[in-house]
Design an enzyme around this catalytic site. Sequence first.
Site, PDB file in Angstrom:
ATOM      1  N   GLU A 269       0.829  -1.210   0.000  1.00 53.02           N
ATOM      2  CA  GLU A 269       0.000   0.000   0.000  1.00 53.02           C
ATOM      3  C   GLU A 269       0.863   1.260   0.000  1.00 53.02           C
ATOM      4  OE1 GLU A 269      -3.373  -0.065  -0.372  1.00 53.02           O
ATOM      5  OE2 GLU A 269      -2.893  -2.174  -0.699  1.00 53.02           O
ATOM      6  N   TRP A 272       1.944   1.767  -3.523  1.00 54.10           N
ATOM      7  CA  TRP A 272       0.859   2.367  -4.309  1.00 54.10           C
ATOM      8  C   TRP A 272       0.866   3.889  -4.122  1.00 54.10           C
ATOM      9  CZ3 TRP A 272      -2.271   1.291  -8.193  1.00 54.10           C
ATOM     10  CH2 TRP A 272      -2.609  -0.030  -8.473  1.00 54.10           C
ATOM     11  N   TRP A 301     -21.366  10.906 -19.074  1.00 57.35           N
ATOM     12  CA  TRP A 301     -21.798  10.810 -17.684  1.00 57.35           C
ATOM     13  C   TRP A 301     -23.210  11.380 -17.524  1.00 57.35           C
ATOM     14  CZ3 TRP A 301     -18.692   7.729 -15.167  1.00 57.35           C
ATOM     15  CH2 TRP A 301     -17.321   7.704 -15.459  1.00 57.35           C
ATOM     16  N   ASN A 336     -10.837   1.745   3.526  1.00 53.98           N
ATOM     17  CA  ASN A 336     -10.388   1.688   2.134  1.00 53.98           C
ATOM     18  C   ASN A 336     -11.249   0.792   1.254  1.00 53.98           C
ATOM     19  OD1 ASN A 336      -8.377   2.419   0.059  1.00 53.98           O
ATOM     20  ND2 ASN A 336      -7.956   0.223   0.069  1.00 53.98           N
ATOM     21  N   TRP A 354     -16.780  10.718 -12.122  1.00 52.67           N
ATOM     22  CA  TRP A 354     -15.893  10.443 -10.989  1.00 52.67           C
ATOM     23  C   TRP A 354     -15.355  11.715 -10.353  1.00 52.67           C
ATOM     24  CZ3 TRP A 354     -10.923  12.297 -11.304  1.00 52.67           C
ATOM     25  CH2 TRP A 354     -10.427  12.588 -12.581  1.00 52.67           C
ATOM     26  N   TRP A 377      -9.879   7.258  -7.408  1.00 55.26           N
ATOM     27  CA  TRP A 377     -11.136   7.499  -8.125  1.00 55.26           C
ATOM     28  C   TRP A 377     -11.024   7.103  -9.590  1.00 55.26           C
ATOM     29  CZ3 TRP A 377     -16.075   8.194  -7.137  1.00 55.26           C
ATOM     30  CH2 TRP A 377     -16.432   8.465  -5.813  1.00 55.26           C
TER      31      TRP A 377
END
Length: 460
Positions: A269, A272, A301, A336, A354, A377
Site C-alpha cells: 500500500e 501504491w 456521464w 479503504n 468520478w 477514483w
Amino acid sequence: MAPIFWFRRDLRYFANDALIEAIENGAKEALFFVCQKQWQAHNTAAIQIDLLKRRVAWLGQALHGYGINLNIIEVADFSDIPQALKRFCEQHNSQRVYANREYEINECQRDKQCIAAGIELTLFDGDLVAPPHSVTTKSGDMFKVFTPFKKAWLKKFEQTYFFIPSWPLEMVNKNGSWQVPDCLQGDGSSQKWPIDDEAIKTIANHFIENKCSDYQSVRDIPSVKGTSGLSPYLALGMVSVKQLLAQLQVFYPDILQTPTKPEFCWVNELIWREFYRHLIIAFPDLCKHNNFNEKYNAVQWRHDNTQFLAWCEGKTGYPIVDAAMRQLIQTGWMHNRLRMIVASFLTKHLLIDWRLGEEYFMQHLIDGDFASNNGGWQWAASTGCDAQPYFRIFNPITQSEKFDPQGDFIRKYVPELGDVPAKYIHFPHDYLVTKQNTQYAQPLVDHKAARVRALEAFKV
C-alpha cells in the site's frame, strides 16, 4: 546568512532531512503559510484543516524548545506567497530557503514563482522514498502499470535499511511557551486524532508490532480496526514513509526482500502511494482532473443531482454504500475497501462523473491527499492508470455479504436497520415491507439494470 526553513505538508521535525540540513547550515527561523482561500480552492476538508492547524501549533511549541522560531504568515492564496516570502527573507537577512518539494501543479508553479522572485529555494524530496524519475522503464519512461513499478521500486530498495537521522539540537527553552496565533484556531473537529509525536509513534508501533501480520487478512473488514490509522498523518507529513519503513524493518529486517510475507501487504500500500505520486509528476495534467486514459473522454456521464446528493448523504438504498458514506460524514474518514465500493457505485451504478466523487471526498476526508485520491477514483472509474477494467463492476450486495457478513458495520452507521437480521441486512427491502418499515431509503437503481447501462456507456 543563515537559511530559513519553510514547512508545507511535512509537519514534522523528527525524520525531516530538509529541516536538519537547514539547521546544520545555521537556520533559526522557520515559517508556515496559512492559505485559507487556497485550501478552499483545493477542496481541503474542514476536519483536515483543523488537524493541520493543531499540528502546526504543536510544532511551533516543540521547535521553540530547541531554539527554532516558527513564524506563521497569513496569505490568501499561493499567488501571494512569493512576495511575502521575499519580504520575510529580507527582514531576516537571508536569501536561502529550504523546503520539501510538493508535486501538484499549483504547488510547482508557486515554487517557480518564488525562484523567479529571487529566492534561492533548495528543495528536497521528503515525501517520497524514490525520488521523481528514479523508478522508470528501461527507456526512461514512467510505468503505466503498478506491478512492474513495484518490482523496479523493490529492486532499487531491497538492500536498503532505512534509518532515522539523529536530531541535531539540544533543548534550550525548557520554560516559556510559543504564542499560538489566532489564525491557527480551528473548529475542534479533529480532536479524536492526537497530534503529538509520542502518540503518533505509539499508533505506528502498535500497528507494526501487533497488527501488521494480520493486515492482509482483516484489512477489508470495515467492522474491524485492521488498518494502520496512519493515513491522516502521512497526508500532512507528520510521519514519512521512510520513517515507517525504518520502524517496520526493526521487526521485519528482510521485509523488502520477501514480498510473500503477510506483513508485506502493508508495504504494498505504501508503494501504491509512491506510484500515484510518480504519476502526477510524469503526467501533470492529472492535476487538472483529466482522464488518464483519454479514450474514456467519450463516456457520457449522467447529470442527476438528486441521485448524487442521495449518494453523498448515504441514502442510496444499498446498506453498505450508505453506511460508508455516513461514516465519512460523521468521522471524516472511510475504510479503504468501502472507498472502492462507493466509488464504483457512483461511477458505474449511477453513471455519475468520478470528478464529483473525487471532489466530495477531498471536502470531507481527514486524510485527503490529491495524488492518492485522484488515483483511487480513476481506478474505480476505469479511466485511470492501471485501473480496473470497465466491465468490472462491484456488486454492492455481494461486497457487503463478503466483508460485513453479520451487518455489524451497517448497523453502526445505518441505525434504521438495527433490527434487521443478518440474513436480510445487505439488501433489506423485501424484509422491511413485511415489517411495514418505511424509514430506510428505497434503492436508487436496480443492480442488474445499472450494470447493463454502465457496460453500454463504457463500450464507447
